[in-house]
Design a protein around this motif. Structure first.
Motif, mmCIF file in Angstrom:
data_model
loop_
_atom_site.group_PDB
_atom_site.id
_atom_site.type_symbol
_atom_site.label_atom_id
_atom_site.label_comp_id
_atom_site.label_asym_id
_atom_site.label_seq_id
_atom_site.Cartn_x
_atom_site.Cartn_y
_atom_site.Cartn_z
ATOM 1 N N ASN A 59 -29.105 -62.569 9.815
ATOM 2 C CA ASN A 59 -30.132 -62.547 10.842
ATOM 3 C C ASN A 59 -30.610 -61.131 11.158
ATOM 4 O OD1 ASN A 59 -27.856 -61.684 12.144
ATOM 5 N ND2 ASN A 59 -28.084 -63.024 13.906
ATOM 6 N N THR A 97 -36.230 -61.267 8.424
ATOM 7 C CA THR A 97 -35.802 -61.602 9.778
ATOM 8 C C THR A 97 -36.655 -60.860 10.801
ATOM 9 O OG1 THR A 97 -34.244 -59.774 10.010
ATOM 10 C CG2 THR A 97 -33.411 -61.782 8.964
ATOM 11 N N ASP A 98 -36.454 -61.209 12.063
ATOM 12 C CA ASP A 98 -37.168 -60.535 13.146
ATOM 13 C C ASP A 98 -36.377 -59.364 13.715
ATOM 14 O OD1 ASP A 98 -39.394 -62.131 12.978
ATOM 15 O OD2 ASP A 98 -38.666 -63.568 14.463
ATOM 16 N N LYS A 141 -41.493 -57.243 15.627
ATOM 17 C CA LYS A 141 -40.075 -57.376 15.320
ATOM 18 C C LYS A 141 -39.256 -56.369 16.127
ATOM 19 C CE LYS A 141 -40.747 -59.239 10.710
ATOM 20 N NZ LYS A 141 -40.201 -59.299 9.361
#
Length: 111
Positions: free
Chosen positions: A20, A67-68, A92
């Motif tokens: 993540n 991912t962020d 992000k």
């Protein structure tokens, strides 16, 4: 060159372990690139002493991250300033971990 970069980033995403948090590093040289790739970084941006990547280069890597949440590892104090600009240009979450550049054996001073 842009197409090669996109292909490289795509290949990195496919081989990356699901996580993540994406890690993006700025490195100079194929040896360091291989080391960081083997460690599972999400993306590599080429740069270093006198080869500073642009804000666009770093932003592109961040936006292409899977991912962020992104950790960005610049390897030069000038690149740290550029990386700080990226934080305000993306939605992000970007954390920057400043680090000193890696020196080649021929550049190290003996004690």
């Amino acid at each position: 060159m842009d197409e090669q970069h996109r292909n490289f980033v795509s290949a990195q995403k496919e081989s990356a372990v699901a996580t993540n948090v994406a890690i993006i590093v700025v490195v100079a040289g194929e040896g360091l690139e291989e080391v960081f790739t083997s460690l599972g970084v999400s993306s590599i941006v080429h740069g270093g002493q006198t080869m500073n990547p642009s804000t666009k280069d770093l932003l592109q890597a961040v936006e292409q991250a899977p991912t962020d949440k992104v950790i960005l590892l610049p390897n030069n104090k000038n690149i740290i300033l550029t990386a700080e600009q990226v934080k305000s240009l993306t939605q992000k979450t970007v954390e920057i971990i400043p680090r000193k550049p890696f020196l080649r054996a021929s550049q190290r001073c003996s004690p």
